[in-house]
Design a protein around this motif. Sequence first.
Motif, short mmCIF file in Angstrom:
data_model
loop_
_atom_site.label_atom_id
_atom_site.label_comp_id
_atom_site.label_asym_id
_atom_site.label_seq_id
_atom_site.Cartn_x
_atom_site.Cartn_y
_atom_site.Cartn_z
N GLU A 290 30.19 27.68 43.13
CA GLU A 290 29.61 28.91 42.59
C GLU A 290 30.67 30.00 42.52
OE1 GLU A 290 26.30 32.32 43.80
OE2 GLU A 290 26.58 30.53 45.04
N ASN A 291 30.78 30.61 41.32
CA ASN A 291 31.75 31.69 41.16
C ASN A 291 31.24 32.96 41.83
OD1 ASN A 291 32.98 34.12 39.65
ND2 ASN A 291 34.29 32.42 39.04
N LYS A 292 32.07 33.57 42.67
CA LYS A 292 31.63 34.71 43.47
C LYS A 292 32.25 36.03 43.01
CE LYS A 292 30.54 32.02 47.60
NZ LYS A 292 30.65 30.71 46.95
N VAL A 293 32.71 36.08 41.76
CA VAL A 293 33.28 37.32 41.23
C VAL A 293 32.20 38.39 41.15
CG1 VAL A 293 34.26 38.41 39.17
CG2 VAL A 293 35.15 36.21 39.96
N LYS A 294 32.51 39.58 41.67
CA LYS A 294 31.56 40.69 41.69
C LYS A 294 31.96 41.82 40.75
CE LYS A 294 30.24 39.89 46.53
NZ LYS A 294 30.24 40.46 47.90
N GLU B 249 35.15 28.13 51.13
CA GLU B 249 34.90 27.88 49.71
C GLU B 249 35.36 29.06 48.85
OE1 GLU B 249 31.11 26.44 47.05
OE2 GLU B 249 30.80 28.16 48.37
N GLU B 250 35.00 30.28 49.28
CA GLU B 250 35.40 31.44 48.48
C GLU B 250 36.89 31.71 48.59
OE1 GLU B 250 33.97 35.95 47.37
OE2 GLU B 250 33.37 35.15 49.33
N MET B 251 37.47 31.49 49.75
CA MET B 251 38.91 31.68 49.89
C MET B 251 39.66 30.75 48.95
SD MET B 251 41.17 33.55 51.50
CE MET B 251 40.50 34.12 53.07
N LEU B 252 39.24 29.49 48.90
CA LEU B 252 39.88 28.53 48.00
C LEU B 252 39.66 28.91 46.55
CD1 LEU B 252 39.09 25.19 49.87
CD2 LEU B 252 41.34 26.27 49.60
N MET C 174 39.37 31.96 45.38
CA MET C 174 40.28 33.06 45.08
C MET C 174 41.71 32.57 44.92
SD MET C 174 38.90 36.37 47.26
CE MET C 174 38.75 35.57 48.87
N ILE C 175 42.13 31.65 45.78
CA ILE C 175 43.48 31.11 45.67
C ILE C 175 43.64 30.33 44.37
CG2 ILE C 175 45.08 29.41 46.66
CD1 ILE C 175 44.15 30.41 49.43
N GLN C 176 42.61 29.57 44.00
CA GLN C 176 42.67 28.82 42.75
C GLN C 176 42.82 29.76 41.56
OE1 GLN C 176 42.19 25.08 42.83
NE2 GLN C 176 43.52 25.60 41.12
N GLU C 177 42.09 30.86 41.59
CA GLU C 177 42.18 31.84 40.51
C GLU C 177 43.56 32.50 40.50
OE1 GLU C 177 38.85 34.32 41.42
OE2 GLU C 177 37.40 32.84 40.73
N ALA C 178 44.08 32.80 41.68
CA ALA C 178 45.37 33.47 41.78
C ALA C 178 46.51 32.58 41.29
CB ALA C 178 45.64 33.90 43.22
N LEU D 65 46.76 37.49 43.60
CA LEU D 65 45.74 37.27 44.63
C LEU D 65 45.13 38.59 45.09
CD1 LEU D 65 44.15 35.41 46.46
CD2 LEU D 65 46.14 35.25 47.98
N MET D 66 45.92 39.63 45.18
CA MET D 66 45.39 40.94 45.56
C MET D 66 44.37 41.43 44.54
SD MET D 66 48.49 43.11 47.32
CE MET D 66 49.83 42.64 46.24
N LEU D 67 44.64 41.20 43.26
CA LEU D 67 43.72 41.63 42.21
C LEU D 67 42.47 40.74 42.16
CD1 LEU D 67 46.30 42.48 39.40
CD2 LEU D 67 45.26 44.01 41.09
N VAL D 68 42.68 39.45 42.35
CA VAL D 68 41.53 38.53 42.42
C VAL D 68 40.61 38.92 43.58
CG1 VAL D 68 40.89 36.16 43.02
CG2 VAL D 68 42.62 36.57 41.26
N ALA D 69 41.21 39.27 44.72
CA ALA D 69 40.41 39.67 45.89
C ALA D 69 39.52 40.86 45.54
CB ALA D 69 41.33 40.00 47.07
N ARG D 70 40.08 41.84 44.82
CA ARG D 70 39.26 42.99 44.42
C ARG D 70 38.10 42.57 43.52
NH1 ARG D 70 39.43 47.91 45.04
NH2 ARG D 70 38.80 48.49 42.93
N SER D 71 38.34 41.61 42.66
CA SER D 71 37.25 41.15 41.79
C SER D 71 36.15 40.47 42.59
CB SER D 71 37.79 40.20 40.71
OG SER D 71 38.05 38.91 41.22
#
Length: 212
Positions: A2-6, A32-35, A37-41, A149-155
Amino acid sequence: MENKVKNNDFSDIIFERKSVRLYNKDTKISHEEMLEMIQEATTAPSSVNMQPWRFVIVESEEEKKKLKPLIRFNTAQNDTSSAMILIFGDMECYEYGEEIYNQAVEENKMSSEVRDQQLEVILPYYKNFSKQKMNDIVKIDSSLVAMQLMLVARSHGYDTNAIGGFESDQLAGAFDLDKERYVPVMILSIGESIDAGYQSVRLNADALTTFK
């Protein structure tokens, strides 16, 4: 997964990012969410797509205690964040070259002929780099993924702090990595902010730029 982008507001993600040093201690980030975010980064670019970045997620109290004496004046982030993300550059990243390029062929993003031609050139080239040259490459590439990764984390609704103040000669060994192979690049604290973050200024672009 599940995509957790907010947050997909590009301007907010970029221009409202702050270096946050205090976090909600009770906020946990699932593996799951950490991975995710890393995958997106890791869509960040890297030289010849060698992807030299490696991540160690320090989240348990026991491992944070191990990290604490190695991060100098950045202990507040370590004490309160959901995790400390250690980013290393792999000095032998070329060992994954065939796997990366084979995957590109399997996903129809590259022909097998192009894969063979490129690997024939790239792998010997990388293996013959001096230690300093490889160090430069993996640090540049790993810094690109760190920023992403910093920008992905904000998303995903989290904030971060990029940390360069740490005992670089001890970090890999403390977390059971070969210190000759894995070069520490940066540490990112990540979590739910309880701090407004530092306001800062930037020099004007015209003071930093030369047109020829």
